[in-house]
Design an enzyme around this catalytic site. Structure first.
Site, PDB file in Angstrom:
ATOM      1  N   ASN A 124     -10.471 -15.919 -21.743  1.00  0.00           N
ATOM      2  CA  ASN A 124      -9.214 -15.930 -20.984  1.00  0.00           C
ATOM      3  C   ASN A 124      -9.349 -15.383 -19.568  1.00  0.00           C
ATOM      4  OD1 ASN A 124      -7.008 -15.287 -23.832  1.00  0.00           O
ATOM      5  ND2 ASN A 124      -7.720 -17.212 -22.943  1.00  0.00           N
ATOM      6  N   ASP A 137      -1.029 -19.637 -29.945  1.00  0.00           N
ATOM      7  CA  ASP A 137      -1.279 -20.635 -28.907  1.00  0.00           C
ATOM      8  C   ASP A 137       0.013 -21.350 -28.515  1.00  0.00           C
ATOM      9  OD1 ASP A 137      -2.816 -22.062 -27.119  1.00  0.00           O
ATOM     10  OD2 ASP A 137      -3.424 -23.571 -28.580  1.00  0.00           O
TER      11      ASP A 137
END
Length: 228
Positions: A63, A15
């Site tokens: 995503n 991340d």
């Protein structure tokens, strides 16, 4: 003296790519490019250790909600990565695997995934796993459906056999970069007894040195697995 923990399966939530780029006044995609370099560094570090499996959260089922331009770039970046890294994988005896619902990807990308999977199938060193269009809840649902179709008893043991990660042991250690404290629907079943590590370091800035420090901490922790 207590024996140190054995680390066979390391999972990472990578991340912070977008924030890394934004903090530097760059487009988010530049962060993804830099993040790909970090993947290479961490993979090579793990390949020289006793770690058997490295599973990286590369693209989640959520995503797809990102801007189309960013998603399209990520698909191109993945394609380039698979082609560029093929020789590196084979040279370093690294086996490649992909998990997740791959059906949503283009036929060209699927061919590239399959090509690298087959080329590296005989490699006996580190197995690097990319989680692509992956979500743990989705994986568990798909595994349950496969169990029912196979006509086997629904049990913990059988479910594990039908998961995308059936070829690997459960996760021993899970690292999340970027400063957030959540699992984001990642390997929930496999990480039931994993040791968790959270770092504020954004993924493009994450190094093998920082990972090595975390691994030393992992080895010192007492893993009870529900016992005393």
């Amino acid at each position: 003296m207590r024996e140190l923990n054995e680390l066979k399966h390391l999972a990472i939530i990578m991340d912070g790519n977008g924030r890394w780029a934004q903090e530097r006044g760059k487009q988010r995609v530049r962060g993804h490019e830099k993040g790909a370099e970090t993947i290479r560094e961490i993979t090579m570090f793990c390949s020289k250790s006793d770690i058997s499996f490295l599973t990286l959260y590369a693209f989640s089922t959520e995503n797809w909600k990102r801007p189309k331009t960013e998603v399209d770039f990520l698909m191109r970046l993945l394609s380039d990565y698979l082609k560029k890294e093929a020789e590196v994988y084979l040279k370093n005896n690294i086996r490649f695997k992909a998990i997740g619902d791959l059906s949503r990807f283009s036929s060209r990308l699927l061919d590239e995934i399959e090509t690298l999977t087959q080329k590296s199938a005989s490699c006996s060193g580190l197995t690097q796993v990319l989680a692509l269009n992956y979500g743990s809840k989705d994986e568990i649902i798909r595994a349950t459906q496969k169990m029912i179709e196979a006509g086997v008893e629904v049990s913990e043991e059988n479910l594990s056999r039908f998961l995308d990660t059936a070829f690997a042991p459960d996760v021993d250690m899970l690292v999340r970069t970027g400063g957030d404290y959540r699992l984001s629907n990642y390997l929930l079943w496999q990480s039931s007894y994993a040791e968790l590590f959270f770092t504020p370091t954004l993924w493009p800035d994450f190094t093998a040195g920082e990972l090595a420090i975390q691994i030393e901490e992992f080895k010192r922790r007492k893993r009870r697995f529900g016992g005393i």
